[in-house]
Design a protein around this motif. Structure first.
Motif: not given
Length: 130
Positions: A51-60
């Motif tokens: 989920v953290l690698l593929k679904k979360v849309k983090a930019d920072s």
């Protein structure tokens, strides 16, 4: 705070907690209570990393830090539902539970740091390629 941040923090946080809760209910009838956590932990860890690698849309990195903090508020679900519904004769909080909570606490930081490092390495590679 953006809508995406709330979705990532509380939406995925709740879904991940609920997956573990359902697995616990299913395993409750099949395996001893003392090993349920040891079975759920690797499954939950793999799903959380995905989920953290593929679904979360983090930019920072700060985005991941907020996910860490918001995830702690989801601990209330565990306390309210899991702990009260499973009355283990020798207590609920064992090494497996502490390890699982620690992993859910630090995984967003680990993935955030890895993403940050990857972005820097890509920038350096592009700089050297010129």
């Amino acid at each position: 705070m953006t809508k995406q941040l709330y979705k990532d923090a509380f939406g995925w946080g709740f879904i991940l907690w609920f997956i573990g809760y359902l697995l616990g209910i299913m395993l409750f009838t099949v395996v001893p209570i003392s090993i349920i956590g040891w079975i759920i932990m690797p499954i939950g860890t793999i799903i959380t990393i995905w989920v953290l690698l593929k679904k979360v849309k983090a930019d920072s990195f700060q985005y991941y830090a907020f996910l860490l903090l918001s995830g702690r508020s989801l601990l209330l679900f565990s306390i309210i539902f899991s702990r009260q519904s499973v009355q283990a004769e020798d207590g609920y909080y064992k090494l497996d539970v502490y390890l699982y909570y620690t992993l859910t606490f630090i995984l967003p930081l680990i993935v955030g740091l890895a993403e940050k490092l990857t972005r820097r390495l890509i920038l350096l590679r592009n700089k050297w390629a010129k």
